[in-house]
Motif scaffolding. Structure first.
Motif, short mmCIF file in Angstrom:
data_model
loop_
_atom_site.label_atom_id
_atom_site.label_comp_id
_atom_site.label_asym_id
_atom_site.label_seq_id
_atom_site.Cartn_x
_atom_site.Cartn_y
_atom_site.Cartn_z
N GLN A 1 0.92 -1.19 0.05
CA GLN A 1 -0.13 0.03 -0.05
C GLN A 1 1.12 1.22 0.07
OE1 GLN A 1 -3.36 -0.42 -0.36
NE2 GLN A 1 -3.20 1.81 -1.07
N ILE A 2 1.80 1.70 0.93
CA ILE A 2 3.11 2.66 1.56
C ILE A 2 3.14 2.80 -0.42
CG2 ILE A 2 4.79 2.61 2.03
CD1 ILE A 2 4.49 1.99 4.66
N LEU A 3 3.94 1.86 -1.17
CA LEU A 3 4.06 1.00 -2.27
C LEU A 3 3.40 2.31 -3.33
CD1 LEU A 3 7.05 0.35 -3.62
CD2 LEU A 3 5.86 -1.42 -4.61
N MET A 4 2.02 1.72 -3.44
CA MET A 4 1.56 1.98 -3.94
C MET A 4 1.45 4.16 -3.99
SD MET A 4 -0.46 0.03 -6.30
CE MET A 4 -2.14 0.25 -6.50
N VAL A 5 1.56 4.62 -2.48
CA VAL A 5 1.42 5.77 -2.82
C VAL A 5 2.34 6.35 -3.31
CG1 VAL A 5 1.54 7.69 -0.97
CG2 VAL A 5 -0.26 5.89 -1.03
N MET A 6 3.87 6.20 -2.90
CA MET A 6 5.12 6.21 -3.57
C MET A 6 4.74 6.31 -4.73
SD MET A 6 8.24 4.75 -1.33
CE MET A 6 8.70 3.89 -2.67
N CYS A 7 4.58 5.24 -5.50
CA CYS A 7 4.47 4.75 -6.77
C CYS A 7 3.73 6.31 -7.57
CB CYS A 7 4.18 3.78 -7.53
SG CYS A 7 5.45 2.48 -6.91
N SER A 8 2.70 6.97 -7.10
CA SER A 8 1.26 7.67 -7.23
C SER A 8 1.77 8.97 -7.62
CB SER A 8 0.45 7.28 -7.09
OG SER A 8 -0.23 7.83 -6.64
N GLN A 9 3.14 9.33 -6.66
CA GLN A 9 3.87 10.02 -6.42
C GLN A 9 5.17 10.73 -7.38
OE1 GLN A 9 4.71 10.49 -2.32
NE2 GLN A 9 2.46 11.56 -1.84
N LEU A 10 5.29 8.78 -8.08
CA LEU A 10 6.31 9.63 -9.19
C LEU A 10 5.36 9.69 -10.26
CD1 LEU A 10 8.69 6.54 -8.10
CD2 LEU A 10 9.31 8.80 -8.52
N LEU A 11 4.29 8.70 -10.77
CA LEU A 11 3.75 9.17 -12.06
C LEU A 11 3.03 10.77 -11.85
CD1 LEU A 11 1.37 6.04 -12.08
CD2 LEU A 11 3.13 6.37 -13.47
N LYS B 1 4.52 13.19 -10.94
CA LYS B 1 5.49 14.11 -11.76
C LYS B 1 5.91 14.46 -13.03
CE LYS B 1 8.22 14.78 -8.07
NZ LYS B 1 9.99 14.85 -7.57
N VAL B 2 4.76 13.02 -14.23
CA VAL B 2 4.66 13.76 -15.20
C VAL B 2 3.80 13.87 -15.93
CG1 VAL B 2 5.14 11.31 -16.96
CG2 VAL B 2 6.37 11.09 -15.20
N PRO B 3 4.25 15.08 -16.57
CA PRO B 3 3.07 15.70 -17.73
C PRO B 3 2.52 14.91 -18.11
CG PRO B 3 5.48 16.66 -18.07
CD PRO B 3 5.79 15.29 -17.46
N MET B 4 2.21 13.65 -18.62
CA MET B 4 1.27 13.20 -19.13
C MET B 4 0.52 12.62 -18.28
SD MET B 4 2.86 10.12 -21.10
CE MET B 4 3.36 8.40 -19.70
N PHE B 5 0.45 12.30 -16.81
CA PHE B 5 -0.37 11.58 -16.08
C PHE B 5 -0.83 12.62 -14.60
CE2 PHE B 5 3.12 8.20 -16.56
CZ PHE B 5 2.01 7.48 -17.50
N GLN B 6 -0.29 13.80 -15.27
CA GLN B 6 -1.53 14.90 -14.37
C GLN B 6 -2.31 14.74 -14.54
OE1 GLN B 6 1.76 18.36 -14.79
NE2 GLN B 6 3.35 17.25 -13.62
#
Length: 136
Positions: free
Chosen positions: A1-11, A13-18
């Motif tokens: 779960q923590i991993l998902m939150v971290m990865c979600s923050q990584l994603l 940052k990418v303009p196409m995912f904002q």
């Protein structure tokens, strides 16, 4: 779960995912692969076709082209044009330290997009704008 939150923050940052809907982001998150590179490894090479993009979870890497160099670290990403177009990498990226990354492949990304035709259409517009090879 923590991993998902971290990865979600990584994603995000990418303009196409904002500003995309959470359900889409979550679908993409489930497709991420964990990859580890060792210090000195070349992760991607300029002008070589690629089919995935990378998110650096932990570590440092150097992105270089003929005209510039940039250090990448935790939270940075690269290769986003390849996940959209399966085109050539625009830079060489080399691991400066051991790097823990997440990667998203073109195939997996296309699969995630199937349920979101509007986002797919939107991204196709981005590709048209960037088809001259510039990162948008």
């Amino acid at each position: 779960q923590i991993l998902m939150v971290m990865c979600s923050q990584l994603l995000k940052k990418v303009p196409m995912f904002q500003n995309r809907e959470e359900t889409f982001i979550n679908d993409v998150l489930l497709k991420l692969h964990y990859e580890v590179f060792q210090e000195g490894d070349v992760i991607v090479r300029q002008n070589v076709p690629g089919d995935r993009m990378f998110f650096i979870d932990h570590g440092e890497a150097l992105m270089e082209t003929e005209s510039y160099e940039r250090e990448l670290c935790d939270g940075d990403f690269f290769g986003e044009t390849c996940v959209l177009t399966k085109g050539k990498h625009l830079a060489t990226v080399k691991a400066l330290t051991d790097c823990q990354c997440f990667s998203l492949s073109w195939d997996d990304f296309q699969e995630a997009l199937q349920g979101f035709p509007d986002i797919k259409k939107d991204l196709e517009k981005i590709i048209l704008v960037s088809s001259d090879g510039e990162v948008v």
